[in-house]
Design an enzyme around this catalytic site. Structure first.
Site, PDB file in Angstrom:
ATOM      1  N   ARG A 101       0.852  -1.206   0.000  1.00 36.22           N
ATOM      2  CA  ARG A 101       0.000   0.000   0.000  1.00 36.22           C
ATOM      3  C   ARG A 101       0.879   1.243   0.000  1.00 36.22           C
ATOM      4  O   ARG A 101       0.629   2.199  -0.729  1.00 36.22           O
ATOM      5  CB  ARG A 101      -0.918  -0.033   1.224  1.00 36.22           C
ATOM      6  CG  ARG A 101      -1.981  -1.111   1.105  1.00 36.22           C
ATOM      7  CD  ARG A 101      -3.089  -0.935   2.131  1.00 36.22           C
ATOM      8  NE  ARG A 101      -2.796  -1.596   3.383  1.00 36.22           N
ATOM      9  CZ  ARG A 101      -3.397  -2.716   3.791  1.00 36.22           C
ATOM     10  NH1 ARG A 101      -4.316  -3.287   3.062  1.00 36.22           N
ATOM     11  NH2 ARG A 101      -3.107  -3.250   4.954  1.00 36.22           N
ATOM     12  N   CYS A 153      -2.441 -13.919  -2.700  1.00 40.49           N
ATOM     13  CA  CYS A 153      -1.794 -14.466  -1.500  1.00 40.49           C
ATOM     14  C   CYS A 153      -1.738 -15.989  -1.572  1.00 40.49           C
ATOM     15  O   CYS A 153      -1.513 -16.646  -0.558  1.00 40.49           O
ATOM     16  CB  CYS A 153      -2.508 -13.988  -0.244  1.00 40.49           C
ATOM     17  SG  CYS A 153      -4.244 -14.410  -0.201  1.00 40.49           S
ATOM     18  N   ALA A 179     -17.739 -10.539  -6.098  1.00 41.46           N
ATOM     19  CA  ALA A 179     -16.880  -9.654  -6.885  1.00 41.46           C
ATOM     20  C   ALA A 179     -17.040  -9.907  -8.387  1.00 41.46           C
ATOM     21  O   ALA A 179     -17.123  -8.962  -9.179  1.00 41.46           O
ATOM     22  CB  ALA A 179     -15.433  -9.863  -6.468  1.00 41.46           C
ATOM     23  N   ASP A 218     -17.308  -5.960  -1.625  1.00 43.75           N
ATOM     24  CA  ASP A 218     -16.975  -7.111  -0.776  1.00 43.75           C
ATOM     25  C   ASP A 218     -18.263  -7.895  -0.563  1.00 43.75           C
ATOM     26  O   ASP A 218     -19.359  -7.324  -0.611  1.00 43.75           O
ATOM     27  CB  ASP A 218     -16.389  -6.648   0.567  1.00 43.75           C
ATOM     28  CG  ASP A 218     -15.556  -7.729   1.246  1.00 43.75           C
ATOM     29  OD1 ASP A 218     -14.314  -7.619   1.248  1.00 43.75           O
ATOM     30  OD2 ASP A 218     -16.151  -8.700   1.765  1.00 43.75           O
ATOM     31  N   SER A 219     -18.136  -9.192  -0.319  1.00 41.67           N
ATOM     32  CA  SER A 219     -19.334  -9.989  -0.069  1.00 41.67           C
ATOM     33  C   SER A 219     -19.748  -9.934   1.401  1.00 41.67           C
ATOM     34  O   SER A 219     -20.817 -10.415   1.756  1.00 41.67           O
ATOM     35  CB  SER A 219     -19.078 -11.442  -0.493  1.00 41.67           C
ATOM     36  OG  SER A 219     -17.939 -11.937   0.187  1.00 41.67           O
ATOM     37  N   PHE A 268     -12.753  -6.728  -3.291  1.00 39.40           N
ATOM     38  CA  PHE A 268     -12.352  -7.481  -2.091  1.00 39.40           C
ATOM     39  C   PHE A 268     -11.753  -6.498  -1.073  1.00 39.40           C
ATOM     40  O   PHE A 268     -10.643  -6.677  -0.582  1.00 39.40           O
ATOM     41  CB  PHE A 268     -11.330  -8.585  -2.408  1.00 39.40           C
ATOM     42  CG  PHE A 268     -11.734  -9.525  -3.509  1.00 39.40           C
ATOM     43  CD1 PHE A 268     -12.561 -10.614  -3.246  1.00 39.40           C
ATOM     44  CD2 PHE A 268     -11.300  -9.329  -4.816  1.00 39.40           C
ATOM     45  CE1 PHE A 268     -12.929 -11.495  -4.257  1.00 39.40           C
ATOM     46  CE2 PHE A 268     -11.671 -10.197  -5.828  1.00 39.40           C
ATOM     47  CZ  PHE A 268     -12.484 -11.287  -5.565  1.00 39.40           C
TER      48      PHE A 268
END
Ligand code: SAH
Length: 413
Positions: A230, A355, A295, A268-269, A247
């Site tokens: 970031r 990731c 998404a 986002d969910s 996300f």
């Protein structure tokens, strides 16, 4: 600089005063990976005729010896897991126990204190900090620990005592609810062993304050692994008009982008994640728009509606958790990156992360490039990154390097 950590031998309980540990013997030639620095012993590498795994309780401490009886290290065992043992130390004079954990924590803390001005970081990153199976994230005087193995579970009291001694926290939470625990036959639970279980954690990152859900949140509450990315990527987003954070979780990317002047939409969910993202924007004097949706569905709908964003950030959960998910997972990364690229104007930015350890950095770039070719777009990689230095990599254990992130510019051919 903070005080140098003591050497391993200073912290040792000498083998002389301690009862000898039972032996775990490896098969002929199976000591090579361990000798090269790896910490894991797979069940098929154990000489089960000499030392049957069924003879050990989950979490039991052992002395690992080669076929030729060479001492390789002290380890903990789980007879039910594919990774049957993990090395705790190679020092024969250092029998694992509370003083070893205190020593390891001091060494881990010394690194973080050197790296960070404020006490917000991953304090222990498992194997990479020579505490296999243990993660500890620090939120000032609140520590959130995650244990992934029976061997570390057996050391829980010693871990808490060591945290008390080395860090003196107000609250210690075990967020032992990860899927990895199933591989070790461990139950899932969340528990505060010091202080009360808080509903949220609060982080300071680059001058901003964030609050994220703990029990209902992801992992330990916050993704410290993305902090360095970031910091590296977000300056290029400053001054852009519209940014989409896919996300988004609690707004780790979205809030600093909004502070930089962009109109940010978070997808986002999870309702709890989006509520946290809105609250974090407000707490930092800005706003974000949120959209609760899958998404992939949201990106398709936005494409159909011809929406455009100057930058799209995609930081999804791991799509490839196990090797068997490889094919499906790679396809998901390709589709996701193509959907994201599709929303960019003639000259836009894509921040794409993964990731999944099983997805090589080159495979993520390939997913981006394939999507770009399909759309007739020209992509330039401007910067790349991985997990921050509070998530060190163990050079002998490739699994400890898992995060990759690319900042790309997409134009037309
Ligand atoms: N970018 C975040 C971390 C993302 S964690 C940060 O830097 O802090 C992954 C997030 O994806 C979680 O918040 C989870 O709720 C969300 N998620 C998982 N599957 C999803 C899906 N299919 N669609 C939308 N969001 C999803």
């Amino acid at each position: 600089m903070s005080q140098e950590p003591s050497s391993e031998s200073d912290a040792a309980t000498t083998a002389g005063d301690a009862p000898a540990l039972p032996v775990l013997r490896l098969k002929h030639h199976e000591e090579r990976r361990i000798a090269a620095g790896h910490l894991w012993i797979f069940s098929n590498e154990v000489d089960t005729t000499a030392t049957p795994l069924s003879g050990f309780a989950p979490g039991a401490l052992v002395a690992v010896r080669s076929y030729r009886d060479r001492f390789l290290g002290y380890a903990y065992v789980n007879p039910h897991a594919l990774i049957a043992a993990r090395i705790l130390t190679r020092d024969a004079g250092l029998v694992p126990g509370p003083s070893l954990i205190v020593h390891r924590l001091r060494v881990a803390l010394a690194l973080r204190e050197r790296l960070y001005a404020e006490p917000y970081y991953r304090l222990v990153h498992g194997e990479s900090d020579a505490l296999p199976g243990l993660v500890v994230d620090r939120y000032d005087d609140l520590l959130v620990a995650q244990i992934a193995t029976a061997g570390m579970e057996a050391q829980k009291e010693a871990i808490v005592a060591a945290l008390d001694k080395v860090v003196r926290p107000r609250v210690v939470v075990f967020k032992n609810d990860s899927g990895a625990r199933e591989l070790e036959n461990l139950p899932k639970y969340i528990e505060a062993v010091r202080g009360e279980l808080p509903a949220t954690v609060t982080v300071r990152e680059d001058g901003l304050a964030f609050t994220a859900p703990l029990a209902d949140g992801q992992k330990t509450g916050w993704f410290y692994d993305q902090s360095a990315n970031r910091r590296q990527f977000l300056p290029l987003v400053r001054g852009l008009g519209r940014v989409l954070d896919v996300f988004s979780y609690a707004g780790g990317w979205a809030v600093p982008a909004a502070r930089g002047g962009a109109a940010v939409t978070c997808i986002d969910s999870s309702a709890a994640a989006l509520e946290a993202a809105r609250a974090n924007a407000a707490a930092n004097g800005t706003t974000v728009t949120t959209l609760r949706s899958d998404a992939f569905d949201a990106l398709e709908a936005m494409h159909a509606a011809r929406e455009r964003f100057d930058a799209v950030i995609v930081d999804p959960p791991a799509f490839i958790k196990r090797r068997k998910d490889q094919g499906k997972g790679e396809a998901a990364y390709k589709r996701l990156n193509q959907l994201a690229l599709q929303l960019l104007p003639r000259d836009g930015l894509l921040i794409s992360c993964s990731c999944s350890y099983h997805l090589e950095p080159a495979a993520l770039l390939d997913a981006i490039q394939k999507g770009a070719r399909h759309l007739g777009r020209f992509v330039q990689v401007l910067a790349s990154g991985g997990q921050g230095p509070d998530h060190p990599v163990h050079p002998a254990i490739p699994e400890t390097r898992y995060l990759k992130a690319f900042l790309c510019r997409a134009t037309h051919e």
